[in-house]
Design a protein around this motif. Structure first.
Motif, PDB file in Angstrom:
ATOM      1  N   ASN A  40     -11.823 -12.385 -16.104  1.00 46.06           N
ATOM      2  CA  ASN A  40     -10.669 -11.542 -16.435  1.00 46.06           C
ATOM      3  C   ASN A  40     -11.044 -10.068 -16.476  1.00 46.06           C
ATOM      4  O   ASN A  40     -10.313  -9.212 -15.964  1.00 46.06           O
ATOM      5  CB  ASN A  40     -10.067 -11.953 -17.781  1.00 46.06           C
ATOM      6  N   LYS A  41     -12.188  -9.766 -17.078  1.00 44.70           N
ATOM      7  CA  LYS A  41     -12.642  -8.381 -17.167  1.00 44.70           C
ATOM      8  C   LYS A  41     -12.941  -7.828 -15.773  1.00 44.70           C
ATOM      9  O   LYS A  41     -12.523  -6.718 -15.437  1.00 44.70           O
ATOM     10  CB  LYS A  41     -13.889  -8.303 -18.056  1.00 44.70           C
ATOM     11  N   ASP A  42     -13.658  -8.596 -14.966  1.00 49.89           N
ATOM     12  CA  ASP A  42     -13.974  -8.148 -13.612  1.00 49.89           C
ATOM     13  C   ASP A  42     -12.713  -7.955 -12.781  1.00 49.89           C
ATOM     14  O   ASP A  42     -12.582  -6.986 -12.042  1.00 49.89           O
ATOM     15  CB  ASP A  42     -14.901  -9.145 -12.914  1.00 49.89           C
ATOM     16  N   SER A  43     -11.786  -8.881 -12.904  1.00 51.52           N
ATOM     17  CA  SER A  43     -10.536  -8.805 -12.155  1.00 51.52           C
ATOM     18  C   SER A  43      -9.742  -7.562 -12.545  1.00 51.52           C
ATOM     19  O   SER A  43      -9.204  -6.849 -11.691  1.00 51.52           O
ATOM     20  CB  SER A  43      -9.710 -10.065 -12.397  1.00 51.52           C
ATOM     21  N   LYS A  44      -9.680  -7.290 -13.832  1.00 53.28           N
ATOM     22  CA  LYS A  44      -8.952  -6.110 -14.305  1.00 53.28           C
ATOM     23  C   LYS A  44      -9.593  -4.833 -13.761  1.00 53.28           C
ATOM     24  O   LYS A  44      -8.903  -3.918 -13.322  1.00 53.28           O
ATOM     25  CB  LYS A  44      -8.925  -6.078 -15.834  1.00 53.28           C
ATOM     26  N   ALA A  45     -10.926  -4.772 -13.770  1.00 49.56           N
ATOM     27  CA  ALA A  45     -11.628  -3.594 -13.259  1.00 49.56           C
ATOM     28  C   ALA A  45     -11.359  -3.396 -11.771  1.00 49.56           C
ATOM     29  O   ALA A  45     -11.116  -2.274 -11.319  1.00 49.56           O
ATOM     30  CB  ALA A  45     -13.130  -3.721 -13.520  1.00 49.56           C
ATOM     31  N   VAL A  46     -11.376  -4.478 -11.005  1.00 46.92           N
ATOM     32  CA  VAL A  46     -11.105  -4.378  -9.563  1.00 46.92           C
ATOM     33  C   VAL A  46      -9.669  -3.918  -9.331  1.00 46.92           C
ATOM     34  O   VAL A  46      -9.415  -3.048  -8.483  1.00 46.92           O
ATOM     35  CB  VAL A  46     -11.379  -5.725  -8.859  1.00 46.92           C
ATOM     36  N   HIS A  47      -8.723  -4.461 -10.084  1.00 48.12           N
ATOM     37  CA  HIS A  47      -7.325  -4.043  -9.940  1.00 48.12           C
ATOM     38  C   HIS A  47      -7.164  -2.558 -10.240  1.00 48.12           C
ATOM     39  O   HIS A  47      -6.451  -1.850  -9.527  1.00 48.12           O
ATOM     40  CB  HIS A  47      -6.410  -4.850 -10.867  1.00 48.12           C
ATOM     41  N   LEU A  48      -7.831  -2.079 -11.286  1.00 48.22           N
ATOM     42  CA  LEU A  48      -7.736  -0.661 -11.628  1.00 48.22           C
ATOM     43  C   LEU A  48      -8.338   0.223 -10.536  1.00 48.22           C
ATOM     44  O   LEU A  48      -7.783   1.273 -10.206  1.00 48.22           O
ATOM     45  CB  LEU A  48      -8.408  -0.400 -12.975  1.00 48.22           C
ATOM     46  N   LYS A  49      -9.443  -0.214  -9.963  1.00 47.17           N
ATOM     47  CA  LYS A  49     -10.052   0.554  -8.878  1.00 47.17           C
ATOM     48  C   LYS A  49      -9.137   0.592  -7.659  1.00 47.17           C
ATOM     49  O   LYS A  49      -8.956   1.639  -7.032  1.00 47.17           O
ATOM     50  CB  LYS A  49     -11.416  -0.041  -8.500  1.00 47.17           C
ATOM     51  N   LEU A  50      -8.550  -0.555  -7.324  1.00 48.33           N
ATOM     52  CA  LEU A  50      -7.637  -0.588  -6.188  1.00 48.33           C
ATOM     53  C   LEU A  50      -6.390   0.252  -6.459  1.00 48.33           C
ATOM     54  O   LEU A  50      -5.898   0.962  -5.566  1.00 48.33           O
ATOM     55  CB  LEU A  50      -7.240  -2.028  -5.862  1.00 48.33           C
ATOM     56  N   ASN A  51      -5.877   0.196  -7.685  1.00 47.92           N
ATOM     57  CA  ASN A  51      -4.722   1.012  -8.042  1.00 47.92           C
ATOM     58  C   ASN A  51      -5.038   2.497  -7.896  1.00 47.92           C
ATOM     59  O   ASN A  51      -4.210   3.277  -7.419  1.00 47.92           O
ATOM     60  CB  ASN A  51      -4.257   0.713  -9.467  1.00 47.92           C
ATOM     61  N   GLU A  52      -6.235   2.896  -8.291  1.00 43.77           N
ATOM     62  CA  GLU A  52      -6.635   4.295  -8.149  1.00 43.77           C
ATOM     63  C   GLU A  52      -6.688   4.696  -6.681  1.00 43.77           C
ATOM     64  O   GLU A  52      -6.231   5.774  -6.302  1.00 43.77           O
ATOM     65  CB  GLU A  52      -8.003   4.522  -8.810  1.00 43.77           C
ATOM     66  N   LEU A  53      -7.231   3.827  -5.836  1.00 40.61           N
ATOM     67  CA  LEU A  53      -7.266   4.124  -4.404  1.00 40.61           C
ATOM     68  C   LEU A  53      -5.861   4.245  -3.827  1.00 40.61           C
ATOM     69  O   LEU A  53      -5.572   5.160  -3.048  1.00 40.61           O
ATOM     70  CB  LEU A  53      -8.048   3.043  -3.652  1.00 40.61           C
ATOM     71  N   LEU A  54      -4.986   3.331  -4.204  1.00 39.40           N
ATOM     72  CA  LEU A  54      -3.611   3.380  -3.717  1.00 39.40           C
ATOM     73  C   LEU A  54      -2.900   4.636  -4.193  1.00 39.40           C
ATOM     74  O   LEU A  54      -2.209   5.303  -3.422  1.00 39.40           O
ATOM     75  CB  LEU A  54      -2.827   2.150  -4.186  1.00 39.40           C
ATOM     76  N   ALA A  55      -3.058   4.961  -5.450  1.00 39.87           N
ATOM     77  CA  ALA A  55      -2.358   6.110  -6.015  1.00 39.87           C
ATOM     78  C   ALA A  55      -2.880   7.427  -5.458  1.00 39.87           C
ATOM     79  O   ALA A  55      -2.125   8.390  -5.334  1.00 39.87           O
ATOM     80  CB  ALA A  55      -2.486   6.101  -7.538  1.00 39.87           C
ATOM     81  N   SER A  56      -4.148   7.477  -5.088  1.00 41.53           N
ATOM     82  CA  SER A  56      -4.732   8.741  -4.638  1.00 41.53           C
ATOM     83  C   SER A  56      -4.601   8.983  -3.137  1.00 41.53           C
ATOM     84  O   SER A  56      -4.780  10.096  -2.678  1.00 41.53           O
ATOM     85  CB  SER A  56      -6.210   8.798  -5.022  1.00 41.53           C
TER      86      SER A  56
END
Length: 158
Positions: A72-88
């Protein structure tokens, strides 16, 4: 911003690293070998068998929760990284941020869209060009009609 981790989180991180190590695997093998060797001493009794069954069941039960927490922790971190890439990135659709919160039916709908987008990309001569979800069909119609794309959303790999 960085908060002190609670005891369970510290223990969970330590246990995840420890149980995923080569040493933990070797210890597990050693326990099984010791158990096998003691079989003849205890005449392969029901109690002797019960010891390994109980031990492995307890360890497995606890590891399920430990692995799930780590996942769960790893998945959340990956989602946040992908969200940052998408948003930027200017050419991406912000509608993809937090896509993991969609329902299964909504995800299926998006999957079908991307299958269609893949079919459109196969019709193009330049497979390195990408599209956002918002611009893909319009760009394809314009290109098919011989016009320049309204929105350039990808780059050529050189």
């Amino acid at each position: 911003m960085i908060k002190k981790k609670n005891f369970f989180e510290r223990f969970s991180n330590w246990a995840t690293v420890a149980t995923g190590s080569s040493a933990a695997f070797i210890i597990a093998i050693a326990i099984i070998v010791v158990w096998l060797v003691t079989g003849s001493i205890f005449k392969y009794s029901d109690t002797w068998q019960l010891i390994i069954n109980t031990g492995t069941t307890i360890v497995t039960f606890l590891m399920v929760f430990l692995i799930q927490k780590s996942q769960n922790k790893d998945s959340k971190a990956v989602h946040l990284k992908l969200n940052e890439l998408l948003a930027s990135h200017e050419g991406t659709s912000n509608r993809m941020v937090s896509i993991e919160d969609l329902t299964e039916a909504e995800l299926d709908h998006l999957y079908k869209f991307y299958r269609q987008l893949s079919s459109l990309a196969e019709k193009e001569s330049d497979l390195t060009r990408t599209h956002s979800i918002d611009a893909a069909e319009e760009n394809h119609r314009r290109k098919a009609a011989g016009h320049q794309p309204l929105i350039k959303t990808g780059t050529k790999n050189e």
